[in-house]
Design a protein around this motif. Structure first.
Motif, PDB file in Angstrom:
ATOM      1  N   HIS A   1       2.992  -7.884   8.529  1.00 23.81           N
ATOM      2  CA  HIS A   1       3.627  -6.840   7.713  1.00 23.81           C
ATOM      3  C   HIS A   1       4.535  -7.464   6.667  1.00 23.81           C
TER       4      HIS A   1
ATOM      5  N   VAL B   1      -5.484  -4.477   1.150  1.00 26.33           N
ATOM      6  CA  VAL B   1      -4.204  -4.227   1.812  1.00 26.33           C
ATOM      7  C   VAL B   1      -3.780  -2.767   1.710  1.00 26.33           C
TER       8      VAL B   1
ATOM      9  N   THR C   1       2.372  -9.164   3.881  1.00 22.13           N
ATOM     10  CA  THR C   1       1.438  -8.366   3.087  1.00 22.13           C
ATOM     11  C   THR C   1       1.972  -7.000   2.671  1.00 22.13           C
TER      12      THR C   1
ATOM     13  N   ARG D   1       7.189   1.793   6.695  1.00 16.47           N
ATOM     14  CA  ARG D   1       5.743   1.598   6.799  1.00 16.47           C
ATOM     15  C   ARG D   1       5.351   1.088   8.178  1.00 16.47           C
TER      16      ARG D   1
ATOM     17  N   MET E   1      -5.401  -1.233   4.825  1.00 17.72           N
ATOM     18  CA  MET E   1      -5.422  -1.931   6.107  1.00 17.72           C
ATOM     19  C   MET E   1      -4.153  -1.653   6.896  1.00 17.72           C
ATOM     20  N   ALA E   2      -4.262  -1.891   8.200  1.00 18.53           N
ATOM     21  CA  ALA E   2      -3.113  -1.758   9.085  1.00 18.53           C
ATOM     22  C   ALA E   2      -3.253  -2.793  10.186  1.00 18.53           C
TER      23      ALA E   2
ATOM     24  N   ALA F   1       0.819  -1.206   0.000  1.00 18.14           N
ATOM     25  CA  ALA F   1       0.000   0.000   0.000  1.00 18.14           C
ATOM     26  C   ALA F   1       0.853   1.256   0.000  1.00 18.14           C
TER      27      ALA F   1
ATOM     28  N   CYS G   1       1.541  -4.421   4.577  1.00 19.18           N
ATOM     29  CA  CYS G   1       0.644  -3.430   5.175  1.00 19.18           C
ATOM     30  C   CYS G   1       1.370  -2.631   6.252  1.00 19.18           C
ATOM     31  N   ARG G   2       0.782  -1.520   6.639  1.00 23.15           N
ATOM     32  CA  ARG G   2       1.325  -0.725   7.722  1.00 23.15           C
ATOM     33  C   ARG G   2       1.166  -1.454   9.049  1.00 23.15           C
TER      34      ARG G   2
END
Length: 214
Positions: free
Chosen positions: A98, A79, A101, A158, A82-83, A14, A103-104
């Protein structure tokens, strides 16, 4: 929410500015969705950001089963929006999410070497929120943790971390070294539970760009 049928996680990384629509909260060892921090996050979002979907699952003692549950549950999440927030052992799991994916992630006093640290906790354990609830932490779970262990944060820019120098359970220097490159709130005192959660929570909201919509 209904879990997906397979633990396949999305591969999209992301952009940092994407707004959060889905938030995963992962509790720590011997904890539950009834933990003080999990409840604080859930209440604030319900009041100020009801548009954000929050999921805080009860994690099974088996790390492999816990990760399968989580990855199944987020398999169809967007994603880019999302976090994940994780505390202690949940911070370790959040690092894995993390890594898988992109993600944060916000790590709260994250366990960095849980296989080493939890080896002395093999046996019957009781949850903090309900001492009548017992589970058995099996020797094989150590191997499961080793199999999951991420060497480093895949995209530390991130990630954010709250690390308390007063943590009585985990070494803050080890946590700080693991989170190099991430945005770190280093607390001079506090404790493992982050009992004074106001400043860490504001830091979490700022990092995830979650502002009240009311």
């Amino acid at each position: 929410m209904a879990a997906a049928s397979s633990p396949t996680s999305p591969s999209l990384v992301a952009p940092p500015q994407a707004h959060v629509t889905h938030l995963l909260y992962l509790h720590g060892f011997r904890s539950s969705p009834l933990s003080t921090k999990a409840q604080h996050v859930g209440r604030w979002l319900a009041q100020h950001r009801p548009d954000v979907h929050v999921w805080c699952p009860q994690l099974p003692p088996s790390p492999a089963e816990a990760m399968a549950l989580v990855l199944n549950g987020i398999a169809h999440w967007p994603v880019a929006n999302m976090a994940v927030v994780g505390s202690s052992l949940g911070g370790f799991y959040a690092s894995v999410v993390h890594q898988r994916t992109g993600c944060r992630a916000v790590l709260l006093n994250p366990a960095v070497q849980p296989a080493r640290d939890l080896a002395r906790h093999i046996g019957e354990q009781h949850t903090w929120q309900d001492p009548t609830q017992a589970f058995f932490f099996q020797p094989g779970y150590i191997d499961e943790l080793l199999a999951l262990s991420p060497a480093t944060l895949t995209a530390p820019e991130r990630c954010a971390a709250v690390i308390a120098k007063g943590d009585e359970v985990l070494d803050w220097r080890e946590m700080n070294a693991h989170c190099q490159g991430a945005q770190v709130l280093l607390l001079e005192g506090s404790d493992h539970a982050l009992s004074d959660f106001d400043q860490p929570f504001s830091f979490l909201l700022d990092f995830l760009q979650l502002q009240p919509c009311d």
